[in-house]
Design an enzyme around this catalytic site. Sequence first.
Site: not given
Ligand code: PA5
Length: 434
Positions: A287, A308, A422
């Site tokens: 990310e 494996h 989303k």
């Molecule tokens: O690293 C990040 O920002 C994301 O993975 C969020 O943690 C994830 O989308 C969850 O978001 P939130 O804590 O706003 O529900």
Amino acid sequence: MTIRLDYNNAFIKKSELENLSNIIKKNHNLIHEKKGAGNDYLGWLELPSKYHKEELDRIKRVAERIRNNSDVLIIIGIGGSYLGARACIDALSSQFYNILPKCKRKTPEIYYVGNNISSDYILDLFEVIEDKEISVNVISKSGTTTEPAIAFRIFKEYMEKRYGKEEAKNRIYATTDKKKGALKTLANSEGYQTFTIPDDVGGRYSIFTPVGLLPIAVAGIDIDKLMDGAKSAEIEYSNDNIVENPCYQYAAIRNILHSRNKDIEILAYYEPALYYASEWWKQLFGESEGKDGKGLFPAAVGFTTDLHSMGQLIQDGKRNIFETTINIENNQREITIKATKDNLDGLNFLEGKTLNYVNKKAFEGTLKAHVQGDVPNLVINLPKLNEFYFGKLIYFFEKSCAMSGYLLGVNPFDQPGVEKYKTNMFQLLGKPGY
Ligand code: PA5
């Protein structure tokens, strides 16, 4: 003892790292002076040393209360709002934590919800928890993420039906933004006890906030030791000299290998307890770096299991992979292999050897084979798998990820691409405004 990075088999010369000294120093200053891309999200950098003792004490008090009045803790969250806690709890607890007899595990069973949208998952879980005392920790920084929001709507109703509104309120803990978001509004209006995720800490960097610390403490893990490990990392990796800083070496080597068409990094581990640590690591690097048409693909393999299944591809497939192994140097428990009279399975040559010894030979043999197969190998040596070194490892990866993202030329602290699915989903679901 500390974390040691071994890059002897990464096909990288020390001089290549030295050549990056200036850019590393420049990026180090951008990080520490908070002047680079995403500089609003650098709160994690000093969390270990600056964390408020009162907040830590409150987390411990609430954790104790949950341990005392609950058989089960439900953790509702997705991505950075659950992976850190799960990584730590899985790494440092029994691998059969939830099914250990109560006399051995004095802490609640822990289940993770809101990280998928499956009816079956929740209905199966209802069957497991039906006669047990429950607490819920709902975690969402934005307070608006669909998966945990749906799961919480379902669990709120469940808790209120089981306990009545008043008692349900005492068993629900919300971890969210200090002011904004639907979860904050809901928590205020219902009167839940809340914990705050600092504004300047993004989800995947949030393990050393209540996001990670509350569930980890409920599981009986010593969060002081975890924070001590992170603190030691904060100090050790504040050195801007790449020759002396393994955290920056890791960041630099990843980028050098990437520039040589190694597009996939596989994180390998030989202890199954690290499965969720590798999931957390995948999110952190995936990310943080995968944007603007750039980024290594972070994948993870559990060895020897995946030798494996994926071993063939790693050994012989397209040469676009490099491997980073987490090696636990000292395992604290041992099983020794005994001889048998008839030796029908032919294993008597292992008499007196421990499984840890055999596992190490598997690691050494695999590393040698993969290096011969032209897969550059990095090894992150962790002295022990305990609170201190786990805390240190997490910080090691967080900081190397920040440096690696800057070397790559991306903002390692945002995730604009996550919004795309989303928007489509909301359109398909007919959400107002989409
Ligand atoms: O690293 C990040 O920002 C994301 O993975 C969020 O943690 C994830 O989308 C969850 O978001 P939130 O804590 O706003 O529900």
